[in-house]
Enzyme design. Structure first.
Site, PDB file in Angstrom:
ATOM      1  N   GLU A 138       3.784  -3.350   6.789  1.00  9.75           N
ATOM      2  CA  GLU A 138       4.403  -4.584   6.314  1.00  9.75           C
ATOM      3  C   GLU A 138       5.848  -4.694   6.780  1.00  9.75           C
ATOM      4  OE1 GLU A 138       4.744  -7.642   2.610  1.00  9.75           O
ATOM      5  OE2 GLU A 138       3.476  -5.866   2.410  1.00  9.75           O
TER       6      GLU A 138
ATOM      7  N   GLY B 287       5.402 -11.753   2.778  1.00 12.52           N
ATOM      8  CA  GLY B 287       4.023 -11.289   2.826  1.00 12.52           C
ATOM      9  C   GLY B 287       3.195 -11.902   1.718  1.00 12.52           C
TER      10      GLY B 287
ATOM     11  N   HIS C 256      -7.589   2.979   7.251  1.00 13.24           N
ATOM     12  CA  HIS C 256      -7.064   4.296   7.605  1.00 13.24           C
ATOM     13  C   HIS C 256      -8.187   5.035   8.332  1.00 13.24           C
ATOM     14  CE1 HIS C 256      -3.824   3.144   4.977  1.00 13.24           C
ATOM     15  NE2 HIS C 256      -4.711   2.910   4.032  1.00 13.24           N
ATOM     16  N   VAL C 257      -8.017   5.243   9.621  1.00 12.86           N
ATOM     17  CA  VAL C 257      -9.120   5.767  10.429  1.00 12.86           C
ATOM     18  C   VAL C 257      -8.926   7.212  10.884  1.00 12.86           C
ATOM     19  CG1 VAL C 257      -9.825   3.473  11.196  1.00 12.86           C
ATOM     20  CG2 VAL C 257      -8.183   4.737  12.556  1.00 12.86           C
ATOM     21  N   ARG C 258      -7.748   7.771  10.711  1.00 11.98           N
ATOM     22  CA  ARG C 258      -7.502   9.163  11.100  1.00 11.98           C
ATOM     23  C   ARG C 258      -6.397   9.724  10.217  1.00 11.98           C
ATOM     24  NH1 ARG C 258      -8.378  12.276  15.462  1.00 11.98           N
ATOM     25  NH2 ARG C 258      -9.178  10.537  16.658  1.00 11.98           N
TER      26      ARG C 258
ATOM     27  N   HIS D 208      -1.242 -14.900  15.169  1.00 10.45           N
ATOM     28  CA  HIS D 208      -1.022 -16.336  14.968  1.00 10.45           C
ATOM     29  C   HIS D 208       0.397 -16.538  14.449  1.00 10.45           C
ATOM     30  CE1 HIS D 208      -1.423 -20.432  13.446  1.00 10.45           C
ATOM     31  NE2 HIS D 208      -1.024 -19.997  12.284  1.00 10.45           N
TER      32      HIS D 208
ATOM     33  N   GLY E  82       2.351 -19.740  13.220  1.00 10.31           N
ATOM     34  CA  GLY E  82       2.343 -21.165  12.933  1.00 10.31           C
ATOM     35  C   GLY E  82       3.564 -21.566  12.124  1.00 10.31           C
TER      36      GLY E  82
ATOM     37  N   ARG F 282       3.555 -22.678   9.040  1.00 10.07           N
ATOM     38  CA  ARG F 282       3.443 -22.339   7.620  1.00 10.07           C
ATOM     39  C   ARG F 282       2.949 -20.925   7.357  1.00 10.07           C
ATOM     40  NH1 ARG F 282       0.881 -27.990   5.599  1.00 10.07           N
ATOM     41  NH2 ARG F 282       2.790 -29.197   5.847  1.00 10.07           N
TER      42      ARG F 282
END
Length: 140
Positions: free
Chosen positions: A62, A81, A88-90, A105, A107, A109
């Site tokens: 973040e 935010g 979490h892959v490793r 993206h 934009g 807004r």
């Protein structure tokens, strides 16, 4: 893509006395379409089982995505935010992880950012998607 000129030094200066600094997060590179930083895997960022804490990874993600997003809005606007997810892959036990935020993206807004967090060997540890709302400064 970035509307505001920035540098790692500027972003690191803004981070003093925040959770960002407390976890040792450092902005390292501003590219034409990405923002990169590092975070140590140490006693500040590990969970009790010795692995990088998922919450620390999310805070890192973040931080990168929000900081990048705020460089893409006009004066008088800020990004906040509104949703984040992380896979979490490793597991990572020590060293330094590097995160890179890239826009999916941008934009007027909303913005969507993908943040990849890799270990010191370039292996994916966490992939995150952050959605930001663009609001009037002071209205966050």
């Amino acid at each position: 893509m970035f509307r505001r000129p920035t540098s790692p030094e500027h972003l690191n200066g803004l981070s003093r006395d925040t959770a960002i600094a407390a976890l040792g997060i450092v902005f390292t590179e501003v590219g034409p379409d990405y923002l990169r930083g590092t975070m140590p895997v140490d006693e500040r960022t590990r969970q009790p089982y010795g692995l990088l804490h998922g919450g620390a990874s999310v805070l890192f993600a973040e931080t990168l995505g929000s900081s990048a997003g705020n460089q893409c809005v006009p004066e008088g606007s800020v990004c906040v935010g509104i949703e984040i997810n992380a896979n979490h892959v490793r597991g990572v036990r020590s060293g330094l992880v590097t995160g890179t935020a890239r826009a999916v993206h941008v934009g007027g807004r909303t913005q969507v950012w993908e943040i990849r967090i890799e270990d010191e060997h370039g292996r994916l540890a966490c992939i995150s998607r952050l959605t930001l709302a663009v609001v009037a400064a002071g209205g966050a």
